[in-house]
Write a protein that holds these residues in place. Structure first.
Motif, PDB file in Angstrom:
ATOM      1  N   SER A   1     -12.277 -43.037  23.377  1.00 52.99           N
ATOM      2  CA  SER A   1     -10.884 -42.937  23.797  1.00 52.99           C
ATOM      3  C   SER A   1     -10.836 -42.924  25.322  1.00 52.99           C
ATOM      4  O   SER A   1     -11.520 -42.121  25.954  1.00 52.99           O
ATOM      5  N   ILE A   2     -10.004 -43.820  25.889  1.00 55.98           N
ATOM      6  CA  ILE A   2      -9.952 -43.993  27.344  1.00 55.98           C
ATOM      7  C   ILE A   2      -8.520 -43.795  27.827  1.00 55.98           C
ATOM      8  O   ILE A   2      -7.594 -44.456  27.337  1.00 55.98           O
ATOM      9  N   ALA A   3      -8.343 -42.897  28.779  1.00 54.19           N
ATOM     10  CA  ALA A   3      -7.017 -42.646  29.348  1.00 54.19           C
ATOM     11  C   ALA A   3      -6.527 -43.891  30.074  1.00 54.19           C
ATOM     12  O   ALA A   3      -7.272 -44.513  30.844  1.00 54.19           O
ATOM     13  N   ARG A   4      -5.283 -44.250  29.840  1.00 55.82           N
ATOM     14  CA  ARG A   4      -4.728 -45.416  30.529  1.00 55.82           C
ATOM     15  C   ARG A   4      -4.579 -45.184  32.021  1.00 55.82           C
ATOM     16  O   ARG A   4      -4.440 -46.125  32.776  1.00 55.82           O
ATOM     17  N   SER A   5      -4.650 -43.937  32.466  1.00 58.51           N
ATOM     18  CA  SER A   5      -4.580 -43.633  33.895  1.00 58.51           C
ATOM     19  C   SER A   5      -5.906 -43.865  34.609  1.00 58.51           C
ATOM     20  O   SER A   5      -5.969 -43.855  35.833  1.00 58.51           O
ATOM     21  N   SER A   6      -6.988 -44.109  33.857  1.00 60.15           N
ATOM     22  CA  SER A   6      -8.297 -44.345  34.461  1.00 60.15           C
ATOM     23  C   SER A   6      -8.314 -45.677  35.198  1.00 60.15           C
ATOM     24  O   SER A   6      -7.793 -46.681  34.713  1.00 60.15           O
ATOM     25  N   ARG A   7      -8.959 -45.696  36.354  1.00 59.73           N
ATOM     26  CA  ARG A   7      -9.071 -46.949  37.109  1.00 59.73           C
ATOM     27  C   ARG A   7      -9.958 -47.967  36.399  1.00 59.73           C
ATOM     28  O   ARG A   7      -9.869 -49.158  36.657  1.00 59.73           O
ATOM     29  N   SER A   8     -10.807 -47.530  35.497  1.00 56.97           N
ATOM     30  CA  SER A   8     -11.676 -48.447  34.741  1.00 56.97           C
ATOM     31  C   SER A   8     -11.022 -48.953  33.464  1.00 56.97           C
ATOM     32  O   SER A   8     -11.546 -49.857  32.819  1.00 56.97           O
ATOM     33  N   TRP A   9      -9.892 -48.359  33.096  1.00 61.11           N
ATOM     34  CA  TRP A   9      -9.241 -48.676  31.820  1.00 61.11           C
ATOM     35  C   TRP A   9      -9.030 -50.174  31.627  1.00 61.11           C
ATOM     36  O   TRP A   9      -9.379 -50.736  30.592  1.00 61.11           O
ATOM     37  N   GLN A  10      -8.453 -50.843  32.615  1.00 56.78           N
ATOM     38  CA  GLN A  10      -8.123 -52.259  32.472  1.00 56.78           C
ATOM     39  C   GLN A  10      -9.342 -53.084  32.096  1.00 56.78           C
ATOM     40  O   GLN A  10      -9.285 -53.927  31.202  1.00 56.78           O
ATOM     41  N   TRP A  11     -10.458 -52.839  32.747  1.00 60.13           N
ATOM     42  CA  TRP A  11     -11.651 -53.664  32.523  1.00 60.13           C
ATOM     43  C   TRP A  11     -12.295 -53.330  31.186  1.00 60.13           C
ATOM     44  O   TRP A  11     -12.853 -54.216  30.524  1.00 60.13           O
ATOM     45  N   LEU A  12     -12.185 -52.070  30.767  1.00 58.47           N
ATOM     46  CA  LEU A  12     -12.779 -51.679  29.488  1.00 58.47           C
ATOM     47  C   LEU A  12     -11.985 -52.195  28.298  1.00 58.47           C
ATOM     48  O   LEU A  12     -12.559 -52.537  27.270  1.00 58.47           O
ATOM     49  N   VAL A  13     -10.677 -52.267  28.404  1.00 55.58           N
ATOM     50  CA  VAL A  13      -9.877 -52.699  27.253  1.00 55.58           C
ATOM     51  C   VAL A  13      -9.663 -54.200  27.212  1.00 55.58           C
ATOM     52  O   VAL A  13      -9.250 -54.731  26.191  1.00 55.58           O
ATOM     53  N   GLU A  14      -9.925 -54.901  28.317  1.00 52.93           N
ATOM     54  CA  GLU A  14      -9.728 -56.350  28.325  1.00 52.93           C
ATOM     55  C   GLU A  14     -10.851 -57.102  27.640  1.00 52.93           C
ATOM     56  O   GLU A  14     -10.797 -58.317  27.535  1.00 52.93           O
ATOM     57  N   GLY A  15     -11.864 -56.398  27.210  1.00 54.50           N
ATOM     58  CA  GLY A  15     -12.892 -57.056  26.420  1.00 54.50           C
ATOM     59  C   GLY A  15     -14.186 -57.361  27.129  1.00 54.50           C
ATOM     60  O   GLY A  15     -15.074 -57.971  26.551  1.00 54.50           O
ATOM     61  N   ALA A  16     -14.333 -56.936  28.384  1.00 57.23           N
ATOM     62  CA  ALA A  16     -15.603 -57.158  29.080  1.00 57.23           C
ATOM     63  C   ALA A  16     -16.691 -56.329  28.401  1.00 57.23           C
ATOM     64  O   ALA A  16     -16.426 -55.232  27.900  1.00 57.23           O
ATOM     65  N   PRO A  17     -17.925 -56.821  28.376  1.00 55.83           N
ATOM     66  CA  PRO A  17     -19.012 -55.996  27.844  1.00 55.83           C
ATOM     67  C   PRO A  17     -19.121 -54.716  28.674  1.00 55.83           C
ATOM     68  O   PRO A  17     -18.858 -54.737  29.871  1.00 55.83           O
TER      69      PRO A  17
END
Length: 157
Positions: free
Chosen positions: A50-66
């Motif tokens: 589970s990843i907080a949407r406020s995290s700066r890494s969120w975008q890259w983790l949910v967009e499907g990058a390994p």
């Protein structure tokens, strides 16, 4: 129940700590500390986080990058603090390398290379299921988060 009360209650649940790492859109490594990691399935081998949407890494983790999943061990308190923080370059003082585009912490006793298999939003978080494609595992004692402290340790008898 208020968010504050809920957070206090959940602080009483002992959890292992992990660092998730991913390559950002600009090509730099980024990552965050999580305590919400679980085994999801063995067929295929996968994890749920589970990843907080406020995290700066969120975008890259949910967009499907390994991404990399690193389980922390006894003695990794400093690494936990780095990835729990908001530093612009969390990798500056760490020993790391690239695993085919995934930032890998060299000292981490457990490393899993994952690809996003599924995700869904709930509340202020995104739940990500990552299929495990490989990794490594060394015998170690885990670093455990309990009552808002990183210094709890489980030891084998």
């Amino acid at each position: 129940m208020s968010a504050t009360q809920f957070t206090d209650v959940m602080s009483r649940l002992a959890a292992g700590l992990a660092v998730l790492t991913v390559r950002s859109g600009s090509g730099t490594p980024c990552g965050l500390l999580v305590s919400s990691l679980a085994s999801y399935s063995t067929r295929p081998p996968s994890v749920l986080v589970s990843i907080a949407r406020s995290s700066r890494s969120w975008q890259w983790l949910v967009e499907g990058a390994p991404f990399g999943t690193h389980l922390l061990a006894r003695g990794d308190e400093d690494t936990a603090r780095v990835f729990a923080g908001r530093s612009a370059d969390k990798f500056a003082r760490l020993d790391w390398d690239w695993d085919d585009g995934v930032p890998r912490l060299r000292h981490s006793p457990v490393y899993l290379r994952c690809t996003v298999a599924a995700r869904f939003d709930h509340g202020d978080h995104t739940v990500v299921i990552g299929d495990v494609g490989g990794g490594r595992c060394a015998e170690t004692d885990p670093l455990v988060y309990y009552r808002r402290a990183y210094d709890w340790r489980l030891r084998r008898p």
